[in-house]
Design an enzyme around this catalytic site. Structure first.
Site, PDB file in Angstrom:
ATOM      1  N   HIS A   1       0.840  -1.203   0.000  1.00  0.00           N
ATOM      2  CA  HIS A   1       0.000   0.000   0.000  1.00  0.00           C
ATOM      3  C   HIS A   1       0.875   1.253   0.000  1.00  0.00           C
ATOM      4  CE1 HIS A   1      -3.351   2.665   1.430  1.00  0.00           C
ATOM      5  NE2 HIS A   1      -2.330   3.282   2.010  1.00  0.00           N
ATOM      6  N   GLU A   2       1.875   1.285   0.861  1.00  0.00           N
ATOM      7  CA  GLU A   2       2.732   2.469   0.936  1.00  0.00           C
ATOM      8  C   GLU A   2       3.549   2.651  -0.344  1.00  0.00           C
ATOM      9  OE1 GLU A   2       2.189   4.578   3.101  1.00  0.00           O
ATOM     10  OE2 GLU A   2       0.977   3.329   4.410  1.00  0.00           O
TER      11      GLU A   2
ATOM     12  N   HIS B   1       1.556   4.497  -2.920  1.00  0.00           N
ATOM     13  CA  HIS B   1       1.589   5.955  -2.795  1.00  0.00           C
ATOM     14  C   HIS B   1       2.828   6.522  -3.493  1.00  0.00           C
ATOM     15  CE1 HIS B   1      -1.899   6.719  -0.386  1.00  0.00           C
ATOM     16  NE2 HIS B   1      -1.497   5.979   0.631  1.00  0.00           N
TER      17      HIS B   1
ATOM     18  N   GLU C   1      -6.395   6.968  -0.802  1.00  0.00           N
ATOM     19  CA  GLU C   1      -6.294   5.763   0.015  1.00  0.00           C
ATOM     20  C   GLU C   1      -6.928   4.571  -0.696  1.00  0.00           C
ATOM     21  OE1 GLU C   1      -4.542   5.224   2.841  1.00  0.00           O
ATOM     22  OE2 GLU C   1      -3.827   7.244   2.380  1.00  0.00           O
TER      23      GLU C   1
END
Length: 288
Positions: A130-131, A134, A199
């Site tokens: 997930h990070e 980003h 998100e």
């Protein structure tokens, strides 16, 4: 598109900053605020990642000091076609994580000790994916600059509130106090509008990078449950950075509920489970 959003965000934040400058010092105050905002934008572009990491007491680690964590980041970065980001650990009991950096070549991932303690390797892989999403989407520049300028708006608003500002403006003292209260709320709304969509996008791309949506879904359940009961002191002291974390680290006041920068965790988990069902995948093999 992300470059346009970043420019729009910076323009909105700068306008708020100038408005407060006008209330404090009239036209001259607005000009000074504009100069300060321009300097801050430039400084934030190059240094906001270091500032945020420092705010949260993040310490850089390598494969010798945190082997499993760093190896997971390296493997996932390869899966995502990204350069290896710098890896940091924050000594916080609350499980959480964020990514920062102006571009994929100058990126960093930071996780808390609490996160490393409660997640399985598979769940940790889901969070790290997930990070990295980003970073791949170049969200990190927008998120870090927003944190820097939103914090400055809050400080300037406090100054206007306590010192009354420019008494010659048409709104008078009441107008000054009103904007001093509303400007930080407006900044929070800008953060919220940008962050919530990102998100969801990072959840979906993270599931693609790790190839297992349910790993992230399980991690989000654990992190959200803990974040409601375990304090994150540095995040509470720097609320403008809350939108950077995978789960909102704040739980001390009603403001966090009214202006949450994160979508509801239950909705995120539901989307990830639906994605897993579409792919026909269950938990799958262990990571590593």
């Amino acid at each position: 598109m992300n470059t346009f959003k970043t420019g729009l965000l910076l323009a909105a934040m700068t306008a708020l900053f100038m408005g407060l400058g006008y209330l404090i010092g009239g036209a001259a105050g607005a000009i000074i605020a504009f100069v300060i905002a321009a300097a801050m934008n430039l400084f934030a572009y190059w240094n906001s990642d270091k500032m945020v990491l420092s705010m949260h007491g993040a310490e850089r680690v390598d494969e010798a000091s945190a082997p499993q964590y760093v190896r997971l980041v390296r493997q996932l970065a390869e899966n995502a076609g990204l350069p290896m980001p710098a890896t940091y650990i924050m000594h916080q009991p609350q499980p959480n994580a964020f990514a920062t950096g102006r571009d994929p070549e100058h990126a960093a991932v930071a996780v808390t000790t609490g996160l490393l303690e409660i997640l399985s390797p598979e769940e940790l892989a889901g969070v790290l994916a997930h990070e990295l999403s980003h970073i791949k989407n170049r969200d990190t520049l927008t998120m870090t600059i927003t944190a820097t300028i939103a914090g400055a708006i809050s400080m300037l608003a406090n100054f206007a509130f306590f010192f009354g500002g420019n008494r010659d403006n048409q709104g008078g003292i009441i107008g000054t106090i009103a904007l001093a209260i509303l400007a930080p709320l407006a900044a929070a709304l800008v953060q919220m509008a940008i962050s919530r969509t990102r998100e969801y996008e990072a959840d979906a791309m993270g599931a693609e990078i790790s190839n297992r949506p349910l790993w992230l879904a399980s991690a989000l359940e654990k992190i959200d449950r803990a974040a409601h009961v375990v304090d994150n002191d540095t995040a509470e002291a720097n609320p403008a950075t809350a939108h950077m974390f995978i789960i909102n680290p704040l739980h001390g006041g009603a403001r966090d509920n009214l202006f949450s920068t994160h979508p509801a965790t239950a909705n995120r988990i539901a989307k990830l489970r639906a994605l897993a069902a579409e792919q026909g995948r269950a938990e799958g093999r262990p990571w590593g």
